[in-house]
Design an enzyme around this catalytic site. Structure first.
Site, PDB file in Angstrom:
ATOM      1  N   LYS A 100       0.836  -1.203   0.000  1.00 12.95           N
ATOM      2  CA  LYS A 100       0.000   0.000   0.000  1.00 12.95           C
ATOM      3  C   LYS A 100       0.874   1.257   0.000  1.00 12.95           C
ATOM      4  N   CYS A 189     -11.793  -0.252  17.005  1.00 12.29           N
ATOM      5  CA  CYS A 189     -10.403  -0.605  16.712  1.00 12.29           C
ATOM      6  C   CYS A 189      -9.533  -0.644  17.961  1.00 12.29           C
ATOM      7  N   MET A 190      -9.461   0.467  18.691  1.00 16.10           N
ATOM      8  CA  MET A 190      -8.482   0.594  19.766  1.00 16.10           C
ATOM      9  C   MET A 190      -9.092   0.759  21.152  1.00 16.10           C
ATOM     10  N   MET A 357      -6.237  -6.683  16.567  1.00 19.79           N
ATOM     11  CA  MET A 357      -7.688  -6.809  16.594  1.00 19.79           C
ATOM     12  C   MET A 357      -8.198  -8.161  17.089  1.00 19.79           C
ATOM     13  N   GLY A 394      -4.040   0.401  14.862  1.00 24.85           N
ATOM     14  CA  GLY A 394      -4.548   0.152  13.522  1.00 24.85           C
ATOM     15  C   GLY A 394      -4.267   1.288  12.563  1.00 24.85           C
ATOM     16  N   GLN A 395      -4.924   2.405  12.797  1.00 22.11           N
ATOM     17  CA  GLN A 395      -4.849   3.510  11.849  1.00 22.11           C
ATOM     18  C   GLN A 395      -3.688   4.433  12.173  1.00 22.11           C
TER      19      GLN A 395
HETATM   20  N1  LIG Z   1     -15.842  -7.046   9.508  1.00 23.53           N
HETATM   21  C1  LIG Z   1     -14.985  -6.177  10.039  1.00 23.53           C
HETATM   22  N2  LIG Z   1     -15.318  -4.866  10.097  1.00 23.53           N
HETATM   23  C2  LIG Z   1     -14.442  -3.988  10.639  1.00 23.53           C
HETATM   24  C3  LIG Z   1     -13.191  -4.423  11.146  1.00 23.53           C
HETATM   25  C4  LIG Z   1     -12.883  -5.804  11.081  1.00 23.53           C
HETATM   26  O1  LIG Z   1     -11.805  -6.259  11.499  1.00 23.53           O
HETATM   27  N3  LIG Z   1     -13.804  -6.641  10.525  1.00 23.53           N
HETATM   28  N4  LIG Z   1     -12.322  -3.514  11.675  1.00 23.53           N
HETATM   29  C5  LIG Z   1     -12.823  -2.251  12.175  1.00 23.53           C
HETATM   30  C6  LIG Z   1     -11.686  -1.326  12.312  1.00 23.53           C
HETATM   31  S1  LIG Z   1     -10.398  -1.808  13.314  1.00 23.53           S
HETATM   32  C7  LIG Z   1     -11.620  -0.146  11.667  1.00 23.53           C
HETATM   33  S2  LIG Z   1     -10.318   0.912  11.984  1.00 23.53           S
HETATM   34  C8  LIG Z   1     -12.707   0.274  10.773  1.00 23.53           C
HETATM   35  C9  LIG Z   1     -12.306   1.111   9.586  1.00 23.53           C
HETATM   36  O2  LIG Z   1     -13.484   1.496   8.953  1.00 23.53           O
HETATM   37  P1  LIG Z   1     -13.632   2.851   8.144  1.00 23.53           P
HETATM   38  O3  LIG Z   1     -13.004   3.967   8.847  1.00 23.53           O
HETATM   39  O4  LIG Z   1     -15.077   2.992   7.865  1.00 23.53           O
HETATM   40  O5  LIG Z   1     -12.850   2.447   6.817  1.00 23.53           O
HETATM   41  P2  LIG Z   1     -11.924   3.277   5.839  1.00 23.53           P
HETATM   42  O6  LIG Z   1     -12.007   2.579   4.539  1.00 23.53           O
HETATM   43  O7  LIG Z   1     -10.590   3.446   6.433  1.00 23.53           O
HETATM   44  O8  LIG Z   1     -12.663   4.648   5.761  1.00 23.53           O
HETATM   45  C10 LIG Z   1     -11.977   5.872   5.690  1.00 23.53           C
HETATM   46  C11 LIG Z   1     -12.749   6.804   4.766  1.00 23.53           C
HETATM   47  O9  LIG Z   1     -12.132   8.082   4.742  1.00 23.53           O
HETATM   48  C12 LIG Z   1     -11.939   8.512   3.400  1.00 23.53           C
HETATM   49  N5  LIG Z   1     -10.790   9.437   3.427  1.00 23.53           N
HETATM   50  C13 LIG Z   1      -9.487   9.209   3.180  1.00 23.53           C
HETATM   51  N6  LIG Z   1      -8.752  10.311   3.448  1.00 23.53           N
HETATM   52  C14 LIG Z   1      -9.618  11.263   3.871  1.00 23.53           C
HETATM   53  C15 LIG Z   1      -9.479  12.606   4.345  1.00 23.53           C
HETATM   54  O10 LIG Z   1      -8.372  13.166   4.440  1.00 23.53           O
HETATM   55  N7  LIG Z   1     -10.618  13.241   4.740  1.00 23.53           N
HETATM   56  C16 LIG Z   1     -11.844  12.663   4.672  1.00 23.53           C
HETATM   57  N8  LIG Z   1     -12.906  13.357   5.067  1.00 23.53           N
HETATM   58  N9  LIG Z   1     -12.000  11.409   4.200  1.00 23.53           N
HETATM   59  C17 LIG Z   1     -10.908  10.712   3.846  1.00 23.53           C
HETATM   60  C18 LIG Z   1     -11.786   7.252   2.611  1.00 23.53           C
HETATM   61  O11 LIG Z   1     -12.157   7.436   1.246  1.00 23.53           O
HETATM   62  C19 LIG Z   1     -12.762   6.291   3.341  1.00 23.53           C
HETATM   63  O12 LIG Z   1     -14.073   6.380   2.827  1.00 23.53           O
HETATM   64  O13 LIG Z   1     -13.379  -0.900  10.280  1.00 23.53           O
HETATM   65  C20 LIG Z   1     -13.939  -1.669  11.306  1.00 23.53           C
HETATM   66  N10 LIG Z   1     -14.784  -2.678  10.700  1.00 23.53           N
HETATM   67  N1  LIG Z   2      -3.184  -4.428   4.883  1.00 18.82           N
HETATM   68  C1  LIG Z   2      -3.815  -3.754   5.831  1.00 18.82           C
HETATM   69  N2  LIG Z   2      -3.144  -3.410   6.934  1.00 18.82           N
HETATM   70  C2  LIG Z   2      -3.805  -2.750   7.915  1.00 18.82           C
HETATM   71  C3  LIG Z   2      -5.164  -2.374   7.774  1.00 18.82           C
HETATM   72  C4  LIG Z   2      -5.832  -2.719   6.566  1.00 18.82           C
HETATM   73  O1  LIG Z   2      -7.008  -2.407   6.355  1.00 18.82           O
HETATM   74  N3  LIG Z   2      -5.115  -3.417   5.618  1.00 18.82           N
HETATM   75  N4  LIG Z   2      -5.815  -1.737   8.776  1.00 18.82           N
HETATM   76  C5  LIG Z   2      -5.087  -1.247   9.931  1.00 18.82           C
HETATM   77  C6  LIG Z   2      -5.992  -1.262  11.081  1.00 18.82           C
HETATM   78  S1  LIG Z   2      -7.064   0.053  11.308  1.00 18.82           S
HETATM   79  C7  LIG Z   2      -5.975  -2.242  12.000  1.00 18.82           C
HETATM   80  S2  LIG Z   2      -7.053  -2.183  13.310  1.00 18.82           S
HETATM   81  C8  LIG Z   2      -4.953  -3.281  11.969  1.00 18.82           C
HETATM   82  C9  LIG Z   2      -5.489  -4.683  12.284  1.00 18.82           C
HETATM   83  O2  LIG Z   2      -4.433  -5.564  12.309  1.00 18.82           O
HETATM   84  P1  LIG Z   2      -4.637  -7.058  12.733  1.00 18.82           P
HETATM   85  O3  LIG Z   2      -5.390  -7.139  14.002  1.00 18.82           O
HETATM   86  O4  LIG Z   2      -3.337  -7.738  12.672  1.00 18.82           O
HETATM   87  O5  LIG Z   2      -5.581  -7.606  11.546  1.00 18.82           O
HETATM   88  P2  LIG Z   2      -6.944  -8.448  11.481  1.00 18.82           P
HETATM   89  O6  LIG Z   2      -6.886  -9.145  10.188  1.00 18.82           O
HETATM   90  O7  LIG Z   2      -8.106  -7.572  11.746  1.00 18.82           O
HETATM   91  O8  LIG Z   2      -6.931  -9.488  12.680  1.00 18.82           O
HETATM   92  C10 LIG Z   2      -5.759 -10.131  13.114  1.00 18.82           C
HETATM   93  C11 LIG Z   2      -5.958 -11.581  13.336  1.00 18.82           C
HETATM   94  O9  LIG Z   2      -6.850 -11.859  14.403  1.00 18.82           O
HETATM   95  C12 LIG Z   2      -7.207 -13.199  14.214  1.00 18.82           C
HETATM   96  N5  LIG Z   2      -8.271 -13.591  15.128  1.00 18.82           N
HETATM   97  C13 LIG Z   2      -9.594 -13.666  14.909  1.00 18.82           C
HETATM   98  N6  LIG Z   2     -10.226 -14.139  15.987  1.00 18.82           N
HETATM   99  C14 LIG Z   2      -9.289 -14.380  16.925  1.00 18.82           C
HETATM  100  C15 LIG Z   2      -9.310 -14.926  18.253  1.00 18.82           C
HETATM  101  O10 LIG Z   2     -10.341 -15.253  18.818  1.00 18.82           O
HETATM  102  N7  LIG Z   2      -8.107 -15.059  18.880  1.00 18.82           N
HETATM  103  C16 LIG Z   2      -6.931 -14.722  18.296  1.00 18.82           C
HETATM  104  N8  LIG Z   2      -5.822 -14.898  18.984  1.00 18.82           N
HETATM  105  N9  LIG Z   2      -6.890 -14.216  17.051  1.00 18.82           N
HETATM  106  C17 LIG Z   2      -8.048 -14.041  16.383  1.00 18.82           C
HETATM  107  C18 LIG Z   2      -7.575 -13.252  12.746  1.00 18.82           C
HETATM  108  O11 LIG Z   2      -7.523 -14.578  12.244  1.00 18.82           O
HETATM  109  C19 LIG Z   2      -6.541 -12.336  12.133  1.00 18.82           C
HETATM  110  O12 LIG Z   2      -5.503 -13.031  11.488  1.00 18.82           O
HETATM  111  O13 LIG Z   2      -4.349  -3.345  10.697  1.00 18.82           O
HETATM  112  C20 LIG Z   2      -3.868  -2.101  10.232  1.00 18.82           C
HETATM  113  N10 LIG Z   2      -3.121  -2.420   9.039  1.00 18.82           N
HETATM  114  S1  SF4 Z   3       2.413   2.802   7.259  1.00 16.87           S
HETATM  115 FE1  SF4 Z   3       1.386   0.819   7.116  1.00 16.87          FE
HETATM  116  S2  SF4 Z   3       0.343   0.880   5.129  1.00 16.87           S
HETATM  117 FE2  SF4 Z   3       1.908   2.479   5.095  1.00 16.87          FE
HETATM  118  S3  SF4 Z   3       3.702   1.522   4.181  1.00 16.87           S
HETATM  119 FE3  SF4 Z   3       3.882   1.337   6.403  1.00 16.87          FE
HETATM  120  S4  SF4 Z   3       3.007  -0.665   6.826  1.00 16.87           S
HETATM  121 FE4  SF4 Z   3       2.307  -0.115   4.792  1.00 16.87          FE
HETATM  122 MO   LIG Z   4      -8.605  -0.357  12.990  1.00 17.91          MO
END
Ligand SMILES: Nc1nc2c(c(=O)[nH]1)N[C@H]1C(S)=C(S)[C@@H](COP(=O)(O)OP(=O)(O)OC[C@H]3O[C@@H](n4cnc5c(=O)[nH]c(N)nc54)[C@H](O)[C@@H]3O)O[C@H]1N2
Ligand SMILES: Nc1nc2c(c(=O)[nH]1)N[C@H]1C(S)=C(S)[C@@H](COP(=O)(O)OP(=O)(O)OC[C@H]3O[C@@H](n4cnc5c(=O)[nH]c(N)nc54)[C@H](O)[C@@H]3O)O[C@H]1N2
Ligand code: SF4
Ligand SMILES: [Mo]
Length: 767
Positions: A100, A189-190, A357, A394-395
């Site tokens: 990315k 998330c956090m 997560m 995460g973010q």
């Molecule tokens: N099933 C499932 N659902 C999940 C999760 C999961 O593990 N499983 N994880 C959860 C977690 S940890 C997270 S963090 C959330 C993330 O969920 P979201 O925050 O809803 O996902 P994003 O795609 O990051 O959305 C960011 C938005 O901001 C826009 N954007 C980018 N830059 C800017 C900017 O500078 N300004 C503005 N106004 N917009 C901008 C992007 O186009 C995008 O629409 O999802 C949650 N939902």
């Molecule tokens: N490529 C990529 N990187 C990202 C993001 C992204 O959207 N894409 N998003 C960012 C954000 S906002 C976040 S929050 C992080 C998330 O980062 P991670 O938490 O590492 O990612 P996830 O895939 O949500 O979940 C991690 C693992 O939890 C495992 N898991 C599910 N259930 C359980 C359980 O009961 N016990 C245990 N031990 N494990 C379980 C899943 O199998 C999965 O492999 O990533 C960040 N980095």
């Molecule tokens: S900040 Fe995260 S998404 Fe960006 S290059 Fe580093 S690991 Fe990849």
């Molecule tokens: Mo997240």
């Protein structure tokens, strides 16, 4: 949305598009080996032809916009366009980037940017002027506040807004409008990590730093897949193991992830059962004399689940319920493995835990967070280089922007709590607003907010930089709610949320505005404005400043530029244990980030907290957990209770969800990048071949996944990834909203939803 399955069904084999498979694998492998990271390296060459970049004329230090790793980048600009982005060799990521990050050069020129405000008229979004859009927003918000009080409006923000933006929104809503209805995607998330740290140390944010990776002997990775989600950090762990062959990596995940593949030990628990693992490890440590008695006596205190003071005797009695042989079946990990890993964890020279997560997004997320910290305290694996409990963020700006600014419904800036009268009074004084302006009750957390919207109690919602129309759990229900509220969405593209909005405001994107990010290790980094935003797009800060004035809060929101807001916020931190008042804009411009506490302009910043060298640890003391008045860190004796979505005869499998390396969340940005879109499969579920065998399901077949919350149809991919009984899906495909199936149970303390364990049934619909 079941009818929208055309796309999902397109990819042959159900999961991987055939043409792109080898290319995708090449990229994934290259990036796992750290090659993509090198900017000009091997994988870059794979992409180079298509990107056709020309040499940059000027180079600028910045930060990747996506994840909490917070990678430093060098941005090459030519003719007001980004032509190249390289991993910054001098930043903590040492020049490495994931896929990315490597594809950042195309981000600002992707087609489909929102360039003008839109207002819904007769059901259709129509272009409008800023004046028309903002006066409509202000009049609807004012009317709701006048008629139903301040809690009739809410802000839903993001760990991707800049610090200055979240800070301003939080101040406007809590101290101006007078509602604590300020929440956002960091709740998803956090929240469990933040509440966990606060319960253990008295203050949020990790004690250690990424630098600890270079010193650890054992990595305990639990509920995290850093090989895909925090790749440069994982690569740093692999480098550490290459340098010292005695280093061990333990991965705890119900799936055989890319992280598990590279680990020395893979423990695959039954989803939702990890607390049994952590406490049974503590039991082994106690029985084998692996507790650090001196450290415990000097620095640790115990609390029962009811909050009463306790001691080692209560802990010993509590641990009787966690004999490895007694929990192994329920946990799904053998007692021999529990014993081996407990020993490894406690007896190593330095153990570093990293979790994400799989621990936070759980109904027992706080219990997991307090207990993983407890393992470090009990075994004394804390406060030395390489020995530390590190919750990965995460973010990019969930820590700095949201947790530190206090932009959630129950907190205030710099570790203050809404529930504490003295914290509210202090912030009212610092913000110069009348006593009692900040409401004494916490506002609505994310899930409660969308339920209040459903009930008509919240009438207007300002949604910034997040896409809840795709990312919320129990999605169909909350999409219906979003359709009812007066919904204002600021975004850079059309999304699953803008399609439900009454007003859409076009935002400036990464590099088109200035601001500060703060990631996992208390490091703040500045991103400068290098490009003009397209069309009429404005920064989220400009939008907030405009709204504040229209709502009559011009006297409160006086800082109107990113640097003015930063100075206000930075100087306020001097009144707290987060003190980063020494981080001037000028210093941030020059440095590759600075870590707080950083209390003066000559202070170098603090790598490790709570130990000698931290400006808040009194001279002559080696360790002081100063977040609590008694100077101790707390071990909470939280019993295991299975509160997960119940598995039964109707819903016999567990669906877990998460991420893949190429895609960012809801895919609004990454799924628009052709390299990524073509190289990643469309929405699908992964299933273990043993389950497929029992159910008579073939790879690539269409299946219906049904939960108590909703159903979806799509292709299945039969793998050895998830453990038997468990399914996995990712949520990046906007045409395949898997979150309709995901449960919205929340942790009782952090209110973070459990995206990781939903009971489901699966049947073939291929007919
Ligand atoms: N099933 C499932 N659902 C999940 C999760 C999961 O593990 N499983 N994880 C959860 C977690 S940890 C997270 S963090 C959330 C993330 O969920 P979201 O925050 O809803 O996902 P994003 O795609 O990051 O959305 C960011 C938005 O901001 C826009 N954007 C980018 N830059 C800017 C900017 O500078 N300004 C503005 N106004 N917009 C901008 C992007 O186009 C995008 O629409 O999802 C949650 N939902
Ligand atoms: N490529 C990529 N990187 C990202 C993001 C992204 O959207 N894409 N998003 C960012 C954000 S906002 C976040 S929050 C992080 C998330 O980062 P991670 O938490 O590492 O990612 P996830 O895939 O949500 O979940 C991690 C693992 O939890 C495992 N898991 C599910 N259930 C359980 C359980 O009961 N016990 C245990 N031990 N494990 C379980 C899943 O199998 C999965 O492999 O990533 C960040 N980095
Ligand atoms: S900040 Fe995260 S998404 Fe960006 S290059 Fe580093 S690991 Fe990849
Ligand atoms: Mo997240």
């Amino acid at each position: 949305m079941d009818e929208e399955q055309g796309e999902a069904g397109d990819s042959s084999g159900g999961a991987e598009g055939t043409t792109s498979f080898s290319r995708r694998d090449a990229l994934r492998i290259a990036s796992a080996l750290g090659l993509v990271s090198l900017g000009g390296g091997a994988a870059w060459a794979l992409l180079e032809g298509e990107l056709a970049h020309q040499p940059a004329v000027s180079w600028h230090k910045s930060v990747c916009r996506y994840c909490g790793t917070g990678c430093g980048v060098q941005v090459g600009i030519r003719d007001k366009q980004v032509v190249e982005v390289r991993g910054d060799e001098d930043a903590h990521n040492r020049g490495k980037l994931c896929i990315k990050g490597s594809l950042l050069p195309v981000l600002n020129t992707l087609p489909g940017r929102l360039t003008t405000p839109l207002i819904r008229k007769d059901g259709k979004l129509e272009p409008a002027s800023w004046e028309e859009a903002m006066s409509l927003v202000a009049s609807r918000f004012s009317a709701a506040i006048r008629e139903d009080g301040p809690n009739a409006v809410a802000f839903y923000g993001s760990g991707q807004l800049y610090t200055e933006e979240s800070y301003t929104a939080n101040k406007l809503f809590k101290a101006g409008i007078g509602t604590n209805n300020v929440d956002g995607n960091p709740r998803l998330c956090m929240a469990s990590a933040a509440v966990g740290y606060t319960r253990v140390f008295g203050k949020d944010e990790p004690p250690g730093a990424y630098e600890d990776i270079d010193h650890a002997k054992v990595f305990f990775l639990a509920g995290a897949n850093p090989a895909e989600c925090h790749q440069p950090l994982f690569e740093r762990m692999l480098a550490r193991r290459r340098a010292d062959p005695e280093v061990r990596i333990v991965c705890v995940d119900p799936r055989r992830t890319m992280t598990a593949e590279y680990s020395d030990f893979h423990l695959a628990p039954r989803p939702g059962a990890d607390l049994l693992l952590l406490w049974s490890m503590a039991k082994v440590m106690l029985d084998e004399g692996l507790f650090d008695d001196k450290f415990i006596a000097e620095h640790v205190a115990f609390r029962t689940n009811e909050g009463k003071a306790a001691g080692l005797e209560e802990l010993a009695a509590f641990l009787e319920d966690f004999v490895p042989e007694d929990v192994e079946v329920q946990l799904g990990i053998s007692s021999a493995q529990i014993r081996e890993v407990a020993h490894l964890f406690a007896a190593s020279d330095a153990t570093m835990s990293l979790w994400t997560m799989g621990f936070n997004q759980r109904v027992d997320g706080v219990a997991l967070n307090t207990t993983i910290n407890a393992l470090h305290l009990l075994s004394g694996q804390i406060g030395r280089p390489g020995a530390t409990p590190m919750s990965l963020t995460g973010q990019a700006n969930a820590c700095g922007g949201v947790r530190d600014t206090g932009s959630l419904s129950h907190i205030l800036p710099h570790g203050r709590m809404i529930a504490k009268a003295e914290d509210r009074a202090e912030m009212e004084k610092l913000w110069g607003v009348p006593e009692g302006r900040i409401q004494a009750q916490p506002g609505l957390h994310a899930v409660a907010l969308f339920q209040a919207i459903e009930e008509g109690k919240v009438r207007c919602l300002l949604n910034m930089c997040t896409n809840p129309g795709q990312s919320l759990p129990n999605l169909a229900r909350y999409r219906d709610a979003m359709d009812k509220v007066f919904l204002v969405v600021t975004d850079v593209f059309e999304t699953a949320s803008t399609e439900l909005a009454d007003v859409v405001l076009p935002s400036a994107l990464w590099l088109e505005k200035e601001g500060v990010y703060g990631q996992s290790e208390r490091r703040y980094q500045l991103l400068e404005k290098l490009l003009d935003a397209p069309g009429q797009a404005r920064s989220d800060l400009e939008i907030l400043v405009d709204l504040a004035a229209r709502l009559g809060h011009e006297q409160l929101i006086t800082a109107k530029t990113p640097s003015a807001v930063w100075d206000e916020y930075r100087l306020l931190s001097a009144h707290s244990k987060y003190d980063f008042s020494g981080m001037t804009r000028e210093r941030l411009r020059a440095a590759h980030g600075l870590q707080w506490p950083c209390p003066s302009e000559t202070h170098p910043g603090t790598v490790r907290r709570y130990i000698a060298g931290d400006p808040f640890v009194p001279k002559g003391q080696e360790v002081r957990f100063y977040g609590h008045p008694d100077g101790r860190a707390y071990v909470h004796l939280v019993p295991y209770e299975d509160r997960s979505d119940p598995v039964d005869a109707d819903f016999p499998l567990v669906l877990t969800t998460g991420r893949i390396v190429e895609q960012w969340h809801t895919g609004t940005m990454t799924d628009r990048i052709p390299e990524i879109r073509q190289g990643t499969p469309r929405g699908h579920v992964e299933m273990h071949f043993a389950d497929a065998d029992v159910l008579g399901i073939r790879d690539g077949e269409q299946v219906r996944v049904q939960s108590r919350y909703g159903a979806i149809e799509g292709p299945v991919r039969v793998t050895r990834g998830p453990r038997p009984g468990t399914l996995f899906a990712s949520f990046y495909d906007a045409k395949w909203l898997i979150n309709q199936v995901v449960c919205d149970r929340v942790d009782p303390l952090s209110k973070q939803p459990d995206f990781k364990t939903t009971a489901v049934s699966v049947r073939s619909v291929s007919a």
